[in-house]
Design an enzyme around this catalytic site. Structure first.
Site, PDB file in Angstrom:
ATOM      1  N   GLU A  28       0.735   6.847  -6.611  1.00 41.88           N
ATOM      2  CA  GLU A  28      -0.373   7.814  -6.652  1.00 41.88           C
ATOM      3  C   GLU A  28       0.151   9.242  -6.560  1.00 41.88           C
ATOM      4  O   GLU A  28      -0.314  10.137  -7.280  1.00 41.88           O
ATOM      5  CB  GLU A  28      -1.328   7.509  -5.500  1.00 41.88           C
ATOM      6  CG  GLU A  28      -2.501   8.448  -5.347  1.00 41.88           C
ATOM      7  CD  GLU A  28      -3.275   8.125  -4.086  1.00 41.88           C
ATOM      8  OE1 GLU A  28      -3.287   8.972  -3.164  1.00 41.88           O
ATOM      9  OE2 GLU A  28      -3.845   7.025  -4.001  1.00 41.88           O
ATOM     10  N   LYS A  39       0.831  -1.200   0.000  1.00 48.61           N
ATOM     11  CA  LYS A  39       0.000   0.000   0.000  1.00 48.61           C
ATOM     12  C   LYS A  39       0.872   1.260   0.000  1.00 48.61           C
ATOM     13  O   LYS A  39       0.527   2.274  -0.629  1.00 48.61           O
ATOM     14  CB  LYS A  39      -0.909  -0.006   1.224  1.00 48.61           C
ATOM     15  CG  LYS A  39      -1.808   1.227   1.379  1.00 48.61           C
ATOM     16  CD  LYS A  39      -2.731   1.420   0.194  1.00 48.61           C
ATOM     17  CE  LYS A  39      -3.899   2.346   0.476  1.00 48.61           C
ATOM     18  NZ  LYS A  39      -3.633   3.557   1.230  1.00 48.61           N
TER      19      LYS A  39
END
Length: 314
Positions: free
Chosen positions: A171, A164
């Protein structure tokens, strides 16, 4: 399946609701009594049937550490604790070892999906022992999006949040690229439809994505983004990704630059640029701008009369 959910905020509350809609028995606890099913962690544990599964969805850092410690004192051997927040994978490894000594399983789960997860499902990146992960699979299956993708058992304890962390670093880079592209389009004197340009990229291009869809949505709501301040926080994963890159000697120029851009966004008056301006003025007599906002004359200013320092041997 019965599960306890600790933390019923924007993410935790929606996740609990998605699980209930999927037929699971969810007992939720939150500091806000208006949304909580129980008065505290002790009552939560008492309400669950052994072997218990408790999912922690609170802010990373001290809140998560304190919650994991408290639950570690209340849960029994054979129970499983899932950390679904944005914890540092190093914390996961510590928590996993501490709980394992008590016979309690630990699973770390990186969750992506934001406020859209209730409707669309959550991408889940999981770390932990195979047996522990398999026991929680009915919950994972309900939370994830429909279809084959959206879930991975990434590896041992810590692997879920490590994955993550990398996801969020990517991102950062993608968001920064869209941001810089928007600024360049806005600066152009020949592009008159910036929002339309972004919309055109949603079909048939290699950069089409959900993130691009969200960019178009933001421009529909505020075409010039005039209602926003150019100030961007970071939640920690970008910093951890850069730190991990240094530890593994992996070059991360895009993600690192995107993180630093967020730092720069929080400065009203850059201390570093003050030094650059001062040095340019010292060695070249270049113009500087005072606190009052007026440009002071330098060597590159009309009418400037700057005598360079006399060089001496030394």
């Amino acid at each position: 399946m019965q599960i306890g959910m600790v933390g019923l905020g924007k993410m935790g509350g929606n996740m609990a609701e998605r699980l209930r809609r999927g037929g699971h028995d969810v007992v939720g606890y939150d500091r806000d009594p208006a949304v909580s099913d129980v008065s505290g962690l002790e009552e939560l544990v008492e309400r669950l049937q052994a072997p218990r599964t408790v999912w922690v969805m609170v802010p990373s850092g001290d809140p998560t550490r304190a919650t994991v410690k408290a639950l570690g004192d209340l849960l029994s051997p054979g129970d499983i604790l899932v950390d679904g927040g944005n914890s540092h994978y190093v914390d996961d490894q510590k928590h996993g070892a501490e709980l394992a000594a008590k016979g309690i399983g630990f699973v770390d789960c990186g969750v992506s999906g934001g406020v859209w997860g209730l409707q669309n499902g959550y991408a889940l990146m999981v770390g932990g022992e195979k047996a522990d992960v398999e026991r929680v699979m009915p919950v994972f299956e309900t939370l994830k999006p429909e279809g084959e993708d959206g879930f991975v058992h990434a590896g041992t304890v810590g692997a879920g949040h490590f994955a993550k962390m990398v996801h969020n670093g990517i991102e950062y880079g993608m968001m920064q690229a869209f941001a810089e592209g928007w600024e360049l389009l806005e600066a152009s004197d020949i592009v008159t439809d910036v929002a339309g340009s972004f919309k055109s990229w949603r079909q048939g291009t290699v950069i089409r994505s959900w993130l691009l869809d969200l960019m178009v949505r933001a421009l529909d709501e505020d075409p010039s983004l005039s209602e926003l301040e150019g100030y961007a926080q970071d939640s920690g994963e970008g910093r951890w990704a850069v730190q991990a890159a240094v530890e593994h000697a992996v070059p991360l120029p895009v993600i690192t630059a995107a993180l630093y851009a967020r730092f720069a966004s929080r400065q009203d008056d850059s201390p570093a640029m003050k030094v650059v301006a001062a040095l340019r003025n010292q060695f070249g007599g270049h113009a500087v701008t005072s606190k009052a906002g007026a440009a002071e004359k330098g060597a590159d200013s009309p009418g400037a009369d700057v005598t360079p320092p006399v060089e001496t041997a030394g």
